[in-house]
Structure formats: C-alpha cells, structure tokens
Design a protein around this motif. Structure first.
Motif, mmCIF file in Angstrom:
data_model
loop_
_atom_site.group_PDB
_atom_site.id
_atom_site.type_symbol
_atom_site.label_atom_id
_atom_site.label_comp_id
_atom_site.label_asym_id
_atom_site.label_seq_id
_atom_site.Cartn_x
_atom_site.Cartn_y
_atom_site.Cartn_z
ATOM 1 N N LEU A 261 -40.885 24.507 -11.785
ATOM 2 C CA LEU A 261 -41.758 23.774 -12.694
ATOM 3 C C LEU A 261 -41.147 22.429 -13.033
ATOM 4 O O LEU A 261 -39.971 22.347 -13.405
ATOM 5 C CB LEU A 261 -41.971 24.589 -13.966
ATOM 6 C CG LEU A 261 -42.912 24.008 -15.020
ATOM 7 C CD1 LEU A 261 -44.327 23.852 -14.471
ATOM 8 C CD2 LEU A 261 -42.921 24.905 -16.263
ATOM 9 N N LEU A 262 -41.950 21.376 -12.890
ATOM 10 C CA LEU A 262 -41.538 20.016 -13.215
ATOM 11 C C LEU A 262 -42.506 19.415 -14.235
ATOM 12 O O LEU A 262 -43.702 19.730 -14.229
ATOM 13 C CB LEU A 262 -41.549 19.126 -11.976
ATOM 14 C CG LEU A 262 -40.647 19.457 -10.798
ATOM 15 C CD1 LEU A 262 -41.000 18.565 -9.622
ATOM 16 C CD2 LEU A 262 -39.187 19.289 -11.170
ATOM 17 N N ALA A 263 -41.985 18.524 -15.053
ATOM 18 C CA ALA A 263 -42.815 17.732 -15.959
ATOM 19 C C ALA A 263 -42.531 16.257 -15.708
ATOM 20 O O ALA A 263 -41.450 15.908 -15.210
ATOM 21 C CB ALA A 263 -42.497 18.071 -17.414
ATOM 22 N N PRO A 264 -43.486 15.387 -16.024
ATOM 23 C CA PRO A 264 -43.176 13.951 -15.931
ATOM 24 C C PRO A 264 -41.980 13.610 -16.815
ATOM 25 O O PRO A 264 -41.751 14.255 -17.840
ATOM 26 C CB PRO A 264 -44.456 13.284 -16.459
ATOM 27 C CG PRO A 264 -45.530 14.304 -16.262
ATOM 28 C CD PRO A 264 -44.862 15.636 -16.464
ATOM 29 N N ALA A 265 -41.224 12.610 -16.413
ATOM 30 C CA ALA A 265 -40.036 12.221 -17.180
ATOM 31 C C ALA A 265 -40.379 11.802 -18.603
ATOM 32 O O ALA A 265 -39.520 11.841 -19.491
ATOM 33 C CB ALA A 265 -39.312 11.085 -16.463
ATOM 34 N N SER A 266 -41.639 11.430 -18.842
ATOM 35 C CA SER A 266 -42.055 10.971 -20.169
ATOM 36 C C SER A 266 -42.242 12.105 -21.176
ATOM 37 O O SER A 266 -42.420 11.840 -22.373
ATOM 38 C CB SER A 266 -43.378 10.195 -20.059
ATOM 39 O OG SER A 266 -44.395 11.014 -19.491
ATOM 40 N N LEU A 267 -42.194 13.364 -20.727
ATOM 41 C CA LEU A 267 -42.359 14.474 -21.678
ATOM 42 C C LEU A 267 -41.186 14.481 -22.649
ATOM 43 O O LEU A 267 -40.026 14.484 -22.231
ATOM 44 C CB LEU A 267 -42.425 15.809 -20.932
ATOM 45 C CG LEU A 267 -42.720 17.035 -21.810
ATOM 46 C CD1 LEU A 267 -44.162 16.997 -22.308
ATOM 47 C CD2 LEU A 267 -42.460 18.336 -21.054
ATOM 48 N N PRO A 268 -41.444 14.484 -23.964
ATOM 49 C CA PRO A 268 -40.348 14.460 -24.945
ATOM 50 C C PRO A 268 -39.409 15.650 -24.791
ATOM 51 O O PRO A 268 -39.817 16.734 -24.352
ATOM 52 C CB PRO A 268 -41.085 14.511 -26.292
ATOM 53 C CG PRO A 268 -42.447 13.966 -25.997
ATOM 54 C CD PRO A 268 -42.767 14.409 -24.607
#
Length: 330
Positions: A261-268
C-alpha cells in the motif's frame, strides 16, 4: 500595556510555527479524524488476478477499521505507469494505490523516463502480501527437480526455451534471475499475456516457465505441469513437497510477486501512521487471510520503514538482472 502590534505579530508567528509543525488544534483534529470521506484505492492493472484479490481483501478490512468506505478502482495502462502518475499528483488525501514489484522495482530500470518518482512521490505504508512464483516444466522434459533442470540446460546451452507473459513481466524477470544465478543460457520466448504462454507450455511447445501460483496450481495437481521449485523463502502450503530455489543450491534466492500500500507523499504523517497501523492489521484478519490463501497469496503486513527497506532491497536485486538481460518493455 503591551504593544498591540507586537502581540498580534507574536501570535501570528507562533501560529505559523505551530501550523508548519502540524500542531494547531484544528490541523491536529483534521489529521486525527482522517479519513473524512470515502477512500479510493487504485489498482494499476485490469480487473482479475492476484492484484485485485489483495486489494479487495485489504479494502474490505480497512473499511471496517477506518470507518469510511474504501473502494477499489482499477486503472490499467502503461505497465502501471498511468495510475502511478495520477496518484502521485493526487492531493485530496483520500487516494491510495497498490504498489507492485513492477511499478516500484522494475519500471525504474526498463523505462528511459517515468512519469513518477518511486522514492519522492509516494509514502510506503505497508507491504501487504506476496504471491509465490513457481518454476515449471512440461512433464515430458526429463527432469524432476531444479538441479536436474540446470544440469540439462548447461549440457544444451540455448536449446531449452522458456515462455513469459511478455518482456519485463514477472515471469521474464524470474527466469532471467535464475539464469543469472545459475549461469545458464535458456532461450526466452515472450508472449502477450499469461494465457497464450500457458497454452503452449501445456501443449509441450515450451520447455519451462515461471508463473504465479494462482494461475497454475490446478495444472500441477492434475499432473499437466511439473513444479521443480518455488521462488519463496520457505516452501508453500499448497505444494509442501516442492523445495525452494534456495534449498536447491542458491542461498538467498527469492522471487515473489509482491503488493503493498502506497499513499501520495502529500498525505500528512498522522494520517499515514493511522493508515499504516490499520493496513498491517487488515491483512492479518481471518477473512482477509482466507481470501488471500484461496489465491495462494502470503499475507505480510509491515511497518512503513520495513516496506521502504523492502522496496530498496528489491530495486537492488532487480537492477543487475534487468541490465544483464537487457530487458526493455514491449
């Protein structure tokens, strides 16, 4: 009496500092309450197959633990690059993506230019599952195990062949990795998909292949294909009598398709931490374990740091294989 301009300026400076650190009460509450709406979980491949099984098993459990719907959205194209580029730019804080050996450890070395940066554009959240890669031969080939297959290949350099689902596919990488480890020359025959490749392997027009377990277990059990090794670190439950490649003389060898699972780097950070804990727990829930086991997938569930280290290790593993085999996308 205090200077009102100084007081106001001091408050603004303090507020700015707290905001930058994510410590303002409103910002802290917003991150603690994440997610505040439905979460889109992008799968960079067509519906069906192991990627969707892993994504749906994870999404179902995340929906329960996060209190918001987590829905799977298939977005195939460009060897996963289309979806990866889109999610890298997503700034709604409610879009995630299924990371894969191809998009994170292979594409950076087979494409001259990627529309995303695997290291800078994403936050690794959790390694979810691994799917065993199996090394197969047609039953007419006079070998019973990997050692005999390697010996036969060395005695007939370039006369044995293997099929794959295409250049840069997991099966292509798996066989090239084995060739590099064993110093053998086996001819590659690329196909357009696993289906056509399996048709020729079952018919005996191919000598060998490496294929993900879900697609071939039925043929192995029926005696139509012979599994001579698994690419997993340990033997798999579905084929307990089949030794791993490592057991047969190649210590440290591992070839699995994996999904994380990955999230955009902008996720706090606070939201990422909450998601990571939920994701690692999700794939270990009984319902998820049962769904994954049906697809011969092995649940993992890691921390973000563990997943980041795993990605780096996989990139280190596959770069020399790709360079040596001169693999380029179709």
């Amino acid at each position: 009496m205090a200077d009102s301009s100084f007081t106001r300026r001091h408050w603004l400076e303090t507020a700015a500092a707290l905001g930058a650190a994510g410590l303002l009460p409103g910002a802290a509450r917003a991150q603690a309450n994440w997610p505040t709406k439905a979460v889109r979980f992008v799968v960079p491949f067509a519906p069906g197959g192991s990627s969707e099984i892993v994504a749906r098993a994870t999404a179902a459990e995340l929906t329960k633990s996060l209190g918001q719907s987590v829905f799977v959205d298939n977005k195939p194209g460009g060897a996963g690059n289309v979806a990866m580029a889109e999610v890298a730019r997503a700034d709604d804080q409610h879009t995630l993506i299924l990371g894969h050996i191809g998009t994170l450890a292979v594409n950076p070395y087979i494409f001259d230019k990627l529309p995303y940066d695997p290291a800078k554009d994403f936050r690794p959240i959790s390694l979810l599952a691994k799917v065993p890669s199996l090394y197969l031969v047609h039953p007419d080939l006079p070998v019973k195990n990997l050692k005999e297959f390697i010996a036969l290949a060395k005695s007939k350099p370039g006369r044995l062949n293997y099929g794959s689902a295409g250049n840069g596919s997991a099966g292509h990488l798996a066989m090239e990795y084995l060739k590099m480890a064993s110093d053998t020359f086996i001819l590659h025959v690329p196909y357009r998909g696993t289906g056509p490749q399996l048709t020729d392997l079952l018919a005996g027009r191919l000598d060998a292949a490496s294929v993900g377990a879900p697609a071939v277990l039925q043929f192995i059990k029926a005696g139509k294909l012979r599994c001579i090794a698994t690419g997993t670190p340990q033997r798999i439950a579905q084929l307990p009598d089949v030794p791993t490649v490592a057991e047969q003389g190649y210590a440290g060898f591992e070839m699995t398709q994996w999904y994380g699972l990955l999230a955009p780097a902008s996720l706090p950070q606070a939201a990422a931490d909450k998601l990571a804990a939920a994701a690692a727990k999700a794939v270990r829930e009984k319902e998820a374990l049962d769904r994954l086991a049906n697809d011969a997938a092995i649940a993992v569930g890691s921390t973000p740091a563990e997943f980041a280290a795993f990605i780096a290790a996989e990139q280190k593993r596959w770069k020399p294989v790709i360079v040596r085999a001169r693999i380029k996308p179709d």
